[in-house]
Design an enzyme around this catalytic site. Structure first.
Site, PDB file in Angstrom:
ATOM      1  N   ILE A 138       0.853  -1.193   0.000  1.00 21.85           N
ATOM      2  CA  ILE A 138       0.000   0.000   0.000  1.00 21.85           C
ATOM      3  C   ILE A 138       0.889   1.243   0.000  1.00 21.85           C
ATOM      4  O   ILE A 138       1.792   1.378   0.836  1.00 21.85           O
ATOM      5  CB  ILE A 138      -0.945   0.011   1.219  1.00 21.85           C
ATOM      6  CG1 ILE A 138      -1.852  -1.229   1.188  1.00 21.85           C
ATOM      7  CG2 ILE A 138      -1.798   1.284   1.239  1.00 21.85           C
ATOM      8  CD1 ILE A 138      -2.733  -1.380   2.411  1.00 21.85           C
TER       9      ILE A 138
ATOM     10  N   GLU B   8       1.774  -3.760   5.677  1.00 18.18           N
ATOM     11  CA  GLU B   8       0.894  -3.499   4.537  1.00 18.18           C
ATOM     12  C   GLU B   8       1.389  -4.209   3.276  1.00 18.18           C
ATOM     13  O   GLU B   8       1.004  -3.861   2.166  1.00 18.18           O
ATOM     14  CB  GLU B   8       0.778  -1.991   4.281  1.00 18.18           C
ATOM     15  CG  GLU B   8       2.036  -1.297   3.809  1.00 18.18           C
ATOM     16  CD  GLU B   8       2.986  -0.883   4.925  1.00 18.18           C
ATOM     17  OE1 GLU B   8       3.874  -0.073   4.656  1.00 18.18           O
ATOM     18  OE2 GLU B   8       2.835  -1.371   6.072  1.00 18.18           O
TER      19      GLU B   8
END
Length: 334
Positions: A204, A246
């Site tokens: 991300i 992430e």
């Protein structure tokens, strides 16, 4: 349910004597049935069993039917194995008695003259023994039920423990350990069979800013949304897992470089179109970067394949994020 005591004898005086002695020691829960031969007794006993009654005791005296006692007791045993069978001496030959003992059951063999045995006590002991066996059977059913219930509970616990051990608690996708365990054999198989296989590394973009601007709770929700969306876009045969923070990994079996780029671009585009609405109605938009690598004949394991995808991911970050990059040797030489 009633308990049946079946008396069999072609001598009506003996049947009367048996009835009189039995009726003095049993209560209304017990029914005394009198039969003049084994054939009549078998029909009567079967009718009682069908009616839901239990054949507690049979008393076998003289029999003038074509149905011999060994045949009668063997047939009865098939449907009432706990019946206590009492046989008068000289009413059954040795060969038939041997067959009954080996294939059915005999409780007592007694003289035909009841005065020579404590008949009432013997019947009461048979009733007591039957009650003990019945209670034992009921206890065994309760015990088996409890064991079965506990076994199911343990199986459910094991399933839950397995889920906990292999699933990322936040996103519900495979955790790092499970991802590697699932993909390791897949790499070896595809390499041996010379089949195409590709990997994706997904991260991300600027995730720290999401945490800083909206809170870690919102950051967690963004990770969940990204993971669930990505999972929904993959095939059942694909392996998807959270590798940490992430960062996520995907293994795409039977997928060429061209196919992997198409999958990666589709995931990137779908994530770009998402928005998460916070509790105070703020809209959170986010993007991802993806690195792609393909299995080569020189690839030894998943780690090296993911490393190449990770290098391509780094290149995607360096080139502006929200993009897909494919590993090439030029990246490795930078």
């Amino acid at each position: 349910m009633k308990y049946i005591i079946a008396c069999i004898d072609n001598d009506l005086m003996m049947l009367d004597e048996l009835y009189n002695k039995l009726s003095r020691i049993v209560d209304s829960d017990y029914i005394i049935e009198s039969y003049i031969n084994a054939e009549q007794a078998l029909i009567g006993c079967f009718n009682d069993i069908i009616a839901g009654n239990e054949i507690l005791i049979t008393i076998n005296g003289k029999n003038n039917s074509s149905l011999k006692y060994d045949e009668f007791l063997l047939e009865l045993y098939k449907n009432s194995p706990n019946t206590k069978n009492i046989i008068f001496q000289d009413t059954i030959d040795i060969k038939s008695l041997e067959k009954v003992i080996n294939e059915a059951s005999v409780y007592k063999i007694i003289p035909r003259t009841l005065k020579r045995v404590d008949f009432e006590l013997m019947i009461l002991e048979a009733i007591k023994l039957n009650a003990q066996e019945r209670r034992l059977k009921e206890y065994q059913k309760v015990l088996e039920s409890a064991v079965d219930k506990r076994t199911k509970e343990l199986n459910n616990i094991n399933v839950k423990l397995n889920v906990l051990a292999t699933t990322d608690s936040l996103t519900g996708v495979k955790n790092r350990r499970s991802f590697f365990e699932s993909c390791g054999p897949m790499i070896s198989y595809n390499r041996r069979e010379k089949k195409s296989l590709s990997t994706l590394m997904i991260d991300i973009d600027k995730f720290k800013l999401i945490n800083d601007n909206y809170s870690h709770k919102v950051g967690d929700e963004v990770i969940k949304l990204m993971a669930q969306t990505t999972q929904s876009l993959l095939r059942k045969s694909d392996v998807f897992g959270r590798l940490g923070g992430e960062e996520f990994g995907v293994v795409l079996p039977n997928t060429s470089l061209r196919g992997a780029k198409k999958v990666a671009e589709h995931i990137r585009s779908e994530i770009e179109s998402l928005e998460f609405i916070t509790s105070n109605k703020s809209k959170v938009k986010f993007t991802i970067s993806i690195g792609v690598s393909v299995l080569t004949p020189n690839e030894n394991d998943l780690n090296s394949l993911l490393h190449k995808a990770d290098l391509a991911l780094y290149e995607a970050k360096k080139n502006g994020r929200n993009r897909v990059e494919v590993y090439c040797e030029d990246i490795d030489n930078e």
